[in-house]
Design an enzyme around this catalytic site. Structure first.
Site, PDB file in Angstrom:
ATOM      1  N   LEU C 251      78.163  54.089  42.870  1.00 22.97           N
ATOM      2  CA  LEU C 251      77.847  52.719  42.447  1.00 22.97           C
ATOM      3  C   LEU C 251      78.877  51.746  43.034  1.00 22.97           C
ATOM      4  O   LEU C 251      80.072  52.047  43.091  1.00 22.97           O
ATOM      5  CB  LEU C 251      77.888  52.628  40.922  1.00 22.97           C
ATOM      6  CG  LEU C 251      76.719  53.257  40.168  1.00 22.97           C
ATOM      7  CD1 LEU C 251      77.124  53.571  38.729  1.00 22.97           C
ATOM      8  CD2 LEU C 251      75.504  52.323  40.189  1.00 22.97           C
ATOM      9  N   GLY C 279      82.656  60.716  43.256  1.00 26.46           N
ATOM     10  CA  GLY C 279      81.851  59.921  44.176  1.00 26.46           C
ATOM     11  C   GLY C 279      80.653  59.281  43.505  1.00 26.46           C
ATOM     12  O   GLY C 279      79.747  58.794  44.172  1.00 26.46           O
ATOM     13  N   LYS C 280      80.635  59.266  42.201  1.00 28.03           N
ATOM     14  CA  LYS C 280      79.509  58.656  41.486  1.00 28.03           C
ATOM     15  C   LYS C 280      79.690  57.138  41.379  1.00 28.03           C
ATOM     16  O   LYS C 280      78.744  56.391  41.228  1.00 28.03           O
ATOM     17  CB  LYS C 280      79.362  59.286  40.106  1.00 28.03           C
ATOM     18  CG  LYS C 280      78.946  60.753  40.183  1.00 28.03           C
ATOM     19  CD  LYS C 280      79.023  61.470  38.841  1.00 28.03           C
ATOM     20  CE  LYS C 280      78.609  62.938  39.003  1.00 28.03           C
ATOM     21  NZ  LYS C 280      78.820  63.729  37.770  1.00 28.03           N
ATOM     22  N   ILE C 281      80.930  56.722  41.422  1.00 26.89           N
ATOM     23  CA  ILE C 281      81.275  55.310  41.601  1.00 26.89           C
ATOM     24  C   ILE C 281      82.120  55.278  42.871  1.00 26.89           C
ATOM     25  O   ILE C 281      82.964  56.154  43.071  1.00 26.89           O
ATOM     26  CB  ILE C 281      82.059  54.759  40.392  1.00 26.89           C
ATOM     27  CG1 ILE C 281      81.171  54.772  39.132  1.00 26.89           C
ATOM     28  CG2 ILE C 281      82.571  53.349  40.663  1.00 26.89           C
ATOM     29  CD1 ILE C 281      81.866  54.258  37.871  1.00 26.89           C
TER      30      ILE C 281
END
Lengths: 355, 355, 355, 355
Positions: C251, C279-281
């Protein structure tokens, strides 16, 4: 990143001891289990090193539960040199000498409890009638103390209570017998505090000298080469403990047990690392925060750490600190000793504000 | 079960005010939104009724943030008659008169901060160097006070600080100007507390008389027909406020704002209903606990409640209480007044223990 | 350390708007107040930039309160492109179309409530009888859908519900009208989920195709240059949102609102920074976690951010994303498109595990 | 009020076992210690009664820690008949078969971790590279399963994984060997879920049949005379467990372990008593909520309860339930059995909405 250490699965075993479990948690790799195991290691190291002045701090609510027995026990064993707590500790410790608390419920009808003379402390029920007993016992005690002198330090007065009033099982009694001073920085904030006020009403020259306790604490920390603390809960007991340890460059060992959250900037929720910025815990300290209810975490911590050190401190009780003077006696009241003059300089570098 | 009231959806609107939002939350039916709206109602009712003695209690950490402005503002507006807080409030309030705090981060490197002379209070950065300034300002102040007399009550001394030392924006200054006494039951537990100790080192007959504050508080609550409190956070400020109100049969209005959990039996986490069992809040009181960070909840509560009452209390500041004497003056020190003798009986029914 | 920015005291003002307050909190320097203000900034930036695909995620409990109106409103305004939620959202949203929920109490007698046909959801009372209505409405709807085809994607089926069943005020209706797909990764875990099972009992070839939703979500995130999310609460709605955004590098804008604690290693309590490691944000994202009850925090966040952007996104609803196709239609089902083949490589670098 | 039971002080003892401690806590009278001891009693009773169908529910984060060993162990011992969990459980359980997780820190630099290929799960470090291994192992597994049939139930597929892929120490392996079905109501929400999607991209007729799991769960609860559950954490695993048990009149034994707060109306924070109003826990159930981190509370609960029952359930594993059929096989898919028809009526009285 992380070297050879791995998260290791563990298994329960028949007859598993508390110490076995703590060791397994130490290898389990995650969340509060590893913090608990780290706390056991820190307490063990602290107790295993000679000459460390050890502080125990806790909030009064714990004294309303069966954990009071464990807290008294570690004082009896000589594991701690100084106790810092809140006013309610005196109240609960004394009242439980002659009246019983009952297991209750968080969800009781509080108005009905009130009408029945039962006060609720979480899920513990406290009989209000015993506060009358408290008054009947404390007022004569205060008269006797007043007969001796007009002005008392708090720890001095609480120490005398422990000697004269307390019963088997009492924390104040255990502290008195072990020569552990009990500091209650908010002495007026409880039932015994109310009794002090009541006594003052008829004895206008009766004084509680809170600065005398500060003089004693200064002596304690300035005289300590190393210090360590187990701090259960937050508030004034926690802050007073770390605040005074700032004056010697910070605690060398620190174990916090708390349920409070960090996000609101509260002292209660502040983790051990925040105290490093203030110099209340030293940069090189062994330190950890274990998040959890103290009634569960504390017996695990203490039970496992006592096993690790064979139930005794380095040199054992009495011999610890190499000729430690009775800390309740403190320095000569009001004297500006050479040591204290030195502090006058030192204090510019280590300040105490947070509360 | 539930009658006609329903959960009502609401919508945001351009230019929506804080008071509009609080009203919408009041109809929204659930979770902490309704507790916040209930808090607004309770404060409005408390302020709308003549003759209610109002207490404001909070923890010192809030004074390290911009909320200090709001806390000073409500004192200036005369919305509260008594302030109860922790020692750090004095420290932060004074230091922020001449030094700036900075927005920081919860995740800073605390050892590095320490080496740079920055202390961390949650996500606020505090310049340690200003504590030297504190010492430079407080020691002369204490000399001057000592020149006047040897023994000071805490609120008396803090009141004098507010008159002499504080700057625009200061809470102590606002309290002094509004004639609001500031009770700090753990006066020694902070930087100013350390200064008291330091002064004592060279002035052995300097005394801080904590029982004088108790005499004053007794006068306040025994003289009050009705009382109410807004309590931000837990610990000793909260307990001292509700503890003393027990002696008049409990608070009639009570709004708690807290982040602390109930499950651990802590005083900080105890909800308003627990205090009913102790008689610290009356059975018929208007009361609520709003769970949330005070830096968000407080401006909503106060902002909306001030709007509801037109930014003034019943009868306005000054006229409230009908001839209230300056509470900092308190009753003649040490005198056993008739009113106090009556308490000697009364005290058997309402006791204070919890802390 | 900290440059020119200072903690600034602020004051309440008559007629103060929610946006005024948020700006004041932004200068107030501490605790969650600054995180709330940061959240307003992030949402404003996200909405002010063209081509950002925006996700709204929340837990179903909020739909039982008046916040449902605000959640529907921001969908109507076109502020979000994708909705991810839990199964209970469908249940509460539908039932509240024809039955009323009532303000209740956390401390009700749950056994008595049960006997009276009232279910408690925190302090909201839910009439159990309306679940019969739900069955009466959903079974014919499913028959009709089944008549059309045997296998339905979840978002496809929920989208159809929004078109056919919902009432004014409904979130599903608002989503359907705004062309916002509603992803419910745990579709079976609620009352409507039970209805699906019940329908299946008599229609063995009725299928809910949960992988179709994954194909659609893949299309959404792989087709997005930038993405942002407002995530209220934890659990599967939160994880599904950040998990899928991992596949595009994380994100770019992320605002979490939560009450959950970090110390237990839970996904619900994990702060925004943890998602960076996965790595999700993205590393360079604008991101914040605001700790607090969503029923208080959300209207402040959304109300202030809507004011900042003039109540519309860059390019306005419809024009956003430049020709965005209806995401409920998704890619041709089951086709291995070139884009998807590319993912086959890409997926080795960005993985999703945490839940 | 309270009868003869008193708060009893206890002491630590050399060699104290976990079971000894739990018994002491049971007499200690307060806070979470008594809830923990109550949880031990409830589990012991549940395991001591023949014919109780027992559920274990937990969140995936626990599987990243050493507690995985204990969770596998209780399945091996036959203490639970059904497992309900989140998608991440499959991921962590499989990955830990061939890759090591490391003890880490909550305060690591997440951007740096990301660049080094390490993902942070609280204070556990997870090697991202192992997700490639996951893909390499799962895709062939799915090919093989697909070769057998096109449509799989979730528990059916996870059961097959446990048989074919898992290693010693694996929860899935232990479940498979003990004949315990593993329900994952949000199957797509994790790394293995992503693999299902990836496989679907090239096999358009591959189907995951989530309603089949519902048919199986219906069979399980409708066929159970009594049920009990140990529920660690919140979210969909918790809700699915209590939701399905509503259909048999509620759980007869329920132990919740949680860190979530009740005040926000969340399902995760809801205490056991709330479920009584919904009929998800029966009015007469033995039930408790223990607030605390599961990595500390769970081994105490399970360790002490296993000791109490001699490490075996009534009738022992295998004999429990008297001829229990393999629950993974479930009822004939899609058949409207007489039992299920009866539910068609029953369902009007017991509904499931909360999530």
């Amino acid at each position: 990143m992380g070297g050879e250490v791995r998260v290791e699965d563990y298994r329960l075993e028949p007859g598993m001891t508390v110490a076995d479990l703590a060791r397994a948690l130490g290898r389990s790799g995650g969340f509060q289990a590893v913090n608990l195991a780290r706390g056991v290691e820190i307490l063990s190291s602290m107790w295993g090193e000679m000459g460390v002045k050890t502080f125990l701090a806790f909030t009064a609510n714990l004294v309303a539960t069966g954990l009071r027995g464990v807290l008294a026990q570690v004082l009896e064993l000589g594991m701690f040199d100084v106790l810092v707590t809140t006013a309610g500790t005196i109240d609960h410790d004394l009242i439980r000498c002659w009246g019983s608390y009952r297991p209750g419920s968080f969800y009781a009808d509080d108005a009905e409890l009130h009408r029945r003379g039962v006060a609720r402390l979480g899920n513990v029920f406290v009989p209000i009638s015993e506060f009358t007993t408290l008054e009947e016992k404390i007022q004569p005690f205060l008269s006797s103390a007043y007969g001796e002198k007009r002005t008392w330090g708090c720890a001095e007065l609480v120490g005398r209570m422990g000697e004269e009033l307390a019963c088997p099982g009492s924390i104040l009694r255990a502290a008195a017998e072990a020569g552990v001073p009990v500091y209650v920085p908010g002495i007026t904030d409880g039932a015994v505090g109310n009794q002090l006020w009541l006594f003052r009403e008829s004895h206008p020259d009766f004084q509680v000298d809170v600065l005398r306790d500060q003089v004693e604490l200064a002596e304690l920390v300035f005289g300590a080469e190393k210090t360590g603390a187990l701090i259960l809960g937050g508030g004034i007991a926690k802050h007073h403990t770390i605040g005074w340890n700032m004056f010697k460059g910070g605690l060398d060992y620190a174990v916090y047990v708390t349920t409070a959250a960090e996000y609101d900037g509260s002292l209660s929720g502040a983790r051990d690392r925040e105290a490093v910025s203030w110099g209340k815990i030293s940069e090189g300290a062994a330190r950890v925060t274990v998040v959890g209810d103290a009634t569960i975490v504390t017996p695990l911590l203490l039970g496992a750490a006592l096993e690790e050190v064979g139930w005794r401190r380095a040199c054992g009780p009495g011999g610890r600190g190499g000729g430690r003077r009775d800390p309740r006696t403190g320095p000569p009241q009001g004297s500006a000793t050479p040591a204290v003059k030195a502090h006058g300089v030192e204090i510019r570098d280590h300040r105490n504000i947070r509360s």
